[in-house]
Design an enzyme around this catalytic site. Structure first.
Site, PDB file in Angstrom:
ATOM      1  N   GLY B  20       0.796  -1.102  -0.114  1.00  0.00           N
ATOM      2  CA  GLY B  20      -0.076  -0.155   0.018  1.00  0.00           C
ATOM      3  C   GLY B  20       0.629   1.338   0.038  1.00  0.00           C
ATOM      4  N   PHE B 126     -13.062  21.317  14.329  1.00  0.00           N
ATOM      5  CA  PHE B 126     -13.686  20.305  13.833  1.00  0.00           C
ATOM      6  C   PHE B 126     -14.849  19.454  15.065  1.00  0.00           C
ATOM      7  CE2 PHE B 126     -12.475  17.312  10.124  1.00  0.00           C
ATOM      8  CZ  PHE B 126     -12.261  18.248   9.402  1.00  0.00           C
ATOM      9  N   GLN B 248     -17.937   4.350   9.975  1.00  0.00           N
ATOM     10  CA  GLN B 248     -18.334   5.576   9.865  1.00  0.00           C
ATOM     11  C   GLN B 248     -18.982   6.025   8.712  1.00  0.00           C
ATOM     12  OE1 GLN B 248     -15.525   9.308  10.172  1.00  0.00           O
ATOM     13  NE2 GLN B 248     -16.528   8.918  12.370  1.00  0.00           N
ATOM     14  N   HIS B 250     -19.964   9.163   7.123  1.00  0.00           N
ATOM     15  CA  HIS B 250     -19.907  10.777   7.273  1.00  0.00           C
ATOM     16  C   HIS B 250     -21.225  11.544   6.888  1.00  0.00           C
ATOM     17  CE1 HIS B 250     -18.064  14.467   6.487  1.00  0.00           C
ATOM     18  NE2 HIS B 250     -17.120  14.272   6.869  1.00  0.00           N
ATOM     19  N   LEU B 260     -17.166  13.221  -0.855  1.00  0.00           N
ATOM     20  CA  LEU B 260     -16.901  13.815   0.629  1.00  0.00           C
ATOM     21  C   LEU B 260     -17.084  15.453   0.621  1.00  0.00           C
ATOM     22  CD1 LEU B 260     -16.275  13.547   3.583  1.00  0.00           C
ATOM     23  CD2 LEU B 260     -13.721  13.617   2.990  1.00  0.00           C
ATOM     24  N   GLU B 263     -16.101  18.153   6.990  1.00  0.00           N
ATOM     25  CA  GLU B 263     -16.433  18.420   8.223  1.00  0.00           C
ATOM     26  C   GLU B 263     -15.953  20.017   8.359  1.00  0.00           C
ATOM     27  OE1 GLU B 263     -16.740  15.355  11.610  1.00  0.00           O
ATOM     28  OE2 GLU B 263     -15.526  16.892  12.441  1.00  0.00           O
ATOM     29  N   ARG B 294     -19.398  12.524  14.642  1.00  0.00           N
ATOM     30  CA  ARG B 294     -19.860  12.162  13.229  1.00  0.00           C
ATOM     31  C   ARG B 294     -21.100  11.228  13.340  1.00  0.00           C
ATOM     32  NH1 ARG B 294     -14.670  11.982   9.655  1.00  0.00           N
ATOM     33  NH2 ARG B 294     -14.323  14.173   9.419  1.00  0.00           N
ATOM     34  N   HIS B 361     -17.831   6.101   5.010  1.00  0.00           N
ATOM     35  CA  HIS B 361     -16.579   6.939   5.047  1.00  0.00           C
ATOM     36  C   HIS B 361     -15.419   6.242   5.459  1.00  0.00           C
ATOM     37  CE1 HIS B 361     -14.276  10.537   4.658  1.00  0.00           C
ATOM     38  NE2 HIS B 361     -14.231  10.564   5.870  1.00  0.00           N
ATOM     39  N   ARG B 405     -14.727   7.451  14.822  1.00  0.00           N
ATOM     40  CA  ARG B 405     -13.434   8.321  14.832  1.00  0.00           C
ATOM     41  C   ARG B 405     -13.717   9.822  14.636  1.00  0.00           C
ATOM     42  NH1 ARG B 405     -11.298  10.834  10.490  1.00  0.00           N
ATOM     43  NH2 ARG B 405     -12.384   9.492   8.703  1.00  0.00           N
TER      44      ARG B 405
END
Lengths: 248, 594
Positions: B20, B126, B248, B250, B260, B263, B294, B361, B405
């Protein structure tokens, strides 16, 4: 019905590339060219192209769409289709691996050549290096490049000398570091671009500006580099002139 | 094509393999670049195409720019609370206390952070952020490069890997882990997407940095490449996954497109409205309002829609209002959002609100690890490692995010734990650590599913099975969950399992065969989906992102723990949450309100 003509080439079985026509039901809502390709691929899984973010920030799906380079994922079908026809070809000027997938080795090599990283050996005791908002503003329009290669592969100078002409994408990044108040290697960066090919092969035809899917302006950055090189040259000749006059 | 085996494929040998090339993988490789260890980053896309590039709002960290009094302990408190108390406090402490160093280091590497008037890094508010352990009001702790922080971070990491001469195997696809007889991980079998050539990539340490798997759902903010490849490989190899029920949603994905909307929009002063124009978050979270956790905001939005106060013809979304911020703020702070809204929602946020819906998300779960990235195996102590295997970033569950998260914590997770894994591997390998060789039959075993695909002459089409899988997950394992629905989902998945085992690879060619890549990605998605489904059904409580109508309350007596999914028996065990931070007292569970 609309006709989608796709450039096809599979090195294992095709001696030459060819255009394959797919008939496609005109979608009721406007869709992006990438979504169209995804739907075609469901019917013919052999069509190859790159894609990742599908929202115009990763730079994977640059291709030539009805004659103009762009990102398939943020190009609405309605904006490009002409007389119910759409031609999709790989980005021009780079070797084709298969179908719409090009070999970007030379493009990345030019990017690496300009040393695309901040250079500053002064140690920082604590915290971050300070930078005024005004100095930071100078990076806007430069750092947002997504390396999709739409610009460089629309540039005849890059087609002609992909090994020697740095190309608009990498030159934009060269200037991104020259313009960064935190970078200390401006002189060296300029020196590395001062040969007849690296930057001077740009003749300002502005294809790069016309196609950039992020609305960036490599031509302006190239202009800045050229005028900085010119000033350096003048400075140098002034120094030489003054050395000559004092030695007389 | 002849059957692949250990004698007809080549072996490439490394000390460390990083699978990755996103933020976590490239931070790991950067740490190893100067070590002298032979490292390769194996990435199925050119690294800057990785999904980290889509992160927008920022990286949350107590660097005390916006507030000179800011304290990493406050960040830790917020993160523990945000996790609904199943984040491991030793890991959260490590992330929050090491964070400032990691962010300054990114700045030194050249990341073009936005700036304050005095030249410091700009921080924005945030969700879920507070001062003074929840008592001092909203904090501004998210360090930002406009609304393109992920792009800036990913490119900066790639640039510095170029600087240090890291070795990349770009457009190589890792198929399966190779394990020796001692059950140590000795590398992967992988192929070059460009040429189709298959190889055994052998290593003393293998790091899974393969990101999330949001594509198990039909509606997601995630890139098309987010198919949980590392987790899929691990699950096929019998390696457990932790907290897989925790996904999650979003609050603000663009209605229809899924892209997206950060936030940071709400951080800069935007807010959500229903069809009556009411700022409805004031009812659900009177203090934090639109900047609650969230999970809380996403649920409130779904309730508004279910109760008939949604917007649009079908009343199936709500609006994010930004126009009151003015063109100057929007263009300076949220230029990317303006661009995305125009492209994907045909609205200009300067004049009109953006239609949004909660959208899958982030995967809080993953391969369980300690702070050094070492992967846990299932054992009686629950604390034994799998030699040779590491995981970092979204693919891992370290666990700093627990059941939910906080925004801006994923980018911090990537750089802090990418670095930590690199440091640990360097020390471990230099002090004699490593793994034994795999035998020929171990490598042959790892080639099994690739051979089966290559030799398929009939079976199920990749695209239709993928759609079926995504619809099951979307319908039965979304924002709100219910036992009887989820049982239907689990049974639908067992039907899909049969199809996954019998996919038909129509295109057998070697060069840039994306049909083959997509088939294996689908198999990985399925493993992740199945782990998610079984874990969700069996966690009989509501906590963080896991909201059950039939078990609406948090149940600390039975479920103040991680779930640990065993892919071999398809059963769910439990693992203790760490409540032993080193420098501060643990934060005990409290009722979580915003």
């Amino acid at each position: 019905m609309i006709s989608i003509n796709i450039y096809r080439y599979n090195p294992e079985k095709d001696q030459f590339p060819y255009m394959q026509t797919y008939k496609f039901e005109q979608p009721k809502r406007d869709i992006m060219v990438l979504e169209l390709l995804n739907q075609l691929k469901e019917k013919d899984p052999t069509i190859s192209y790159r894609r990742s973010c599908r929202e115009g920030v990763c730079g994977s799906d640059g291709m030539n769409i009805n004659g103009k380079n762009g990102l398939a994922c943020i190009t609405p079908l309605s904006s490009v289709i002409k007389k119910n026809k759409l031609d999709l070809r790989p980005l021009p000027g780079l070797p084709v691996i298969r179908d719409l997938v090009v070999d970007m080795t030379e493009f990345y090599a030019q990017y690496e050549k300009i040393k695309p990283f901040l250079q500053n050996d002064t140690p920082v005791d604590i915290g971050e290096r300070l930078q005024s908002p005004e100095d930071r503003d100078k990076l806007d329009g430069l750092y947002e490049c997504i390396l999709c290669a739409c610009c460089s592969t629309s540039c005849p100078s890059f087609w002609w000398n992909p090994d020697k002409f740095v190309g608009p994408a990498a030159l934009l990044q060269a200037y991104r570091f020259i313009a960064d108040s935190r970078d200390t290697q401006t002189a060296e960066r300029l020196q590395n671009l001062s040969d007849p090919f690296s930057v001077y092969r740009c003749h300002g035809i502005m294809n790069c500006v016309a196609v950039c899917p992020k609305g960036l302006n490599p031509n302006e950055a190239i202009g800045e580099i050229k005028s900085m090189l010119l000033k350096n040259k003048q400075k140098k000749s002034n120094i030489i002139a003054s050395t000559v006059s004092t030695s007389n | 094509m002849s059957t692949l085996n250990s004698s007809n494929i080549k072996t490439l040998e490394f000390d460390v393999l990083v699978i990755g090339g996103g933020g976590s993988g490239m931070r790991t490789s950067l740490e190893l670049a100067k070590s002298g260890l032979k490292t390769a980053v194996v990435s199925k896309v050119f690294p800057t195409r990785s999904h980290t590039v889509s992160a927008q709002g920022g990286i949350t960290c107590a660097i005390a720019s916006a507030d000179p009094q800011d304290d990493w302990r406050w960040h830790m408190y917020d993160t523990v609370k945000g996790s609904d108390y199943i984040g491991d406090q030793d890991a959260i402490e490590y992330m929050c206390s090491e964070g400032p160093k990691a962010v300054f280091e990114l700045e030194h590497m050249g990341l073009p952070f936005s700036r304050t008037e005095n030249g410091r890094i700009y921080q924005r508010p945030f969700g879920g952020q507070s001062k003074d352990f929840g008592k001092g009001g909203q904090a501004s702790r998210t360090c930002a490069a406009a609304d393109r922080t992920g792009h800036a971070l990913l490119h900066t990491l790639y640039q510095n890997n170029v600087k240090e001469g890291s070795n990349f195997l770009n457009e190589w696809f890792a198929v399966d882990l190779v394990l020796n007889k001692l059950k140590e991980v000795t590398g992967v079998v992988a192929f070059s997407i460009e040429s189709g050539e298959v190889a055994y990539l052998k290593a003393q340490a293998t790091v899974l940095a393969t990101g999330g798997a949001g594509r198990i759902y039909s509606s997601t903010t995630n890139a098309l490449i987010n198919t949980g490849d590392g987790l899929g490989m691990a699950l096929r190899a019998g390696i457990p996954a932790q907290d897989m029920e925790m996904w999650q949603f979003h609050p603000t994905g663009i209605y229809g497109a899924g892209s997206l909307v950060t936030e940071g929009c709400r951080g800069e002063g935007g807010y959500l409205i229903n069809k009556d124009g009411e700022r409805f978050m004031e009812r659900y979270a009177p203090n934090a309002k639109d900047l609650a956790g969230r999970d809380v905001v996403a649920r409130s939005m779904v309730l508004e829609i279910l109760e008939g106060r949604g917007c649009g013809e079908n009343k199936d979304h709500v609006f994010l209002k930004l126009d009151h911020l003015g063109a100057d703020v929007l263009n300076a702070k949220l230029p990317g959002i303006c661009e995305l809204s125009k492209t994907f929602a045909a609205v200009d946020p300067v004049y009109e609100p953006i239609p949004v819906v909660p959208t899958c998300h982030y995967m809080m779960g993953g391969t369980p690890t300690n702070v050094h990235g070492q992967a846990f195996k299932i054992s009686s102590s629950n604390n034994d490692y799998i030699p040779g295997l590491f995981s970092v970033g979204e693919a891992a569950c370290v666990s700093v995010h627990g059941a939910n998260r906080l925004g801006g914590n994923s980018l911090l997770d990537l750089v802090v734990f990418g670095r930590a894994a690199g440091l640990h591997i360097n020390e471990a390998l230099k002090s004699g650590g490593g793994v034994a060789d795999a035998d020929k039959d171990d490598i042959d075993g790892a080639l099994h599913s690739l051979n089966k695909l290559n030799e398929s002459t009939s079976g199920h089409e990749v695209s239709s099975v993928k759609r079926e899988l995504q619809e099951v997950m979307q319908n039965y394992f979304g924002v709100f969950r219910r036992g009887d629905y989820m049982e239907k989902g689990v049974s639908a998945l067992s039907d899909i399992r049969e199809k996954i085992d019998n996919l038909h690879l129509q295109d057998k060619s070697a060069a840039f065969n994306t049909n083959r890549v997509e088939a294996i990605e689908l198999q990985n998605l399925f493993e992740v989906a199945e782990a998610t489904a079984i874990s969700s059904l069996q966690r009989t409580e509501s906590r963080g992102a896991h909201a059950r109508e039939d078990y609406p309350d948090r149940d600390d007596e039975n479920w103040l723990c991680h779930s640990l999914y065993d892919p071999t028996s398809k059963s769910l065990g439990k693992r203790k949450v760490n409540f032993e931070p080193k420098q501060v007292d643990a934060f005990p569970p409290k009722i979580r309100t915003y």
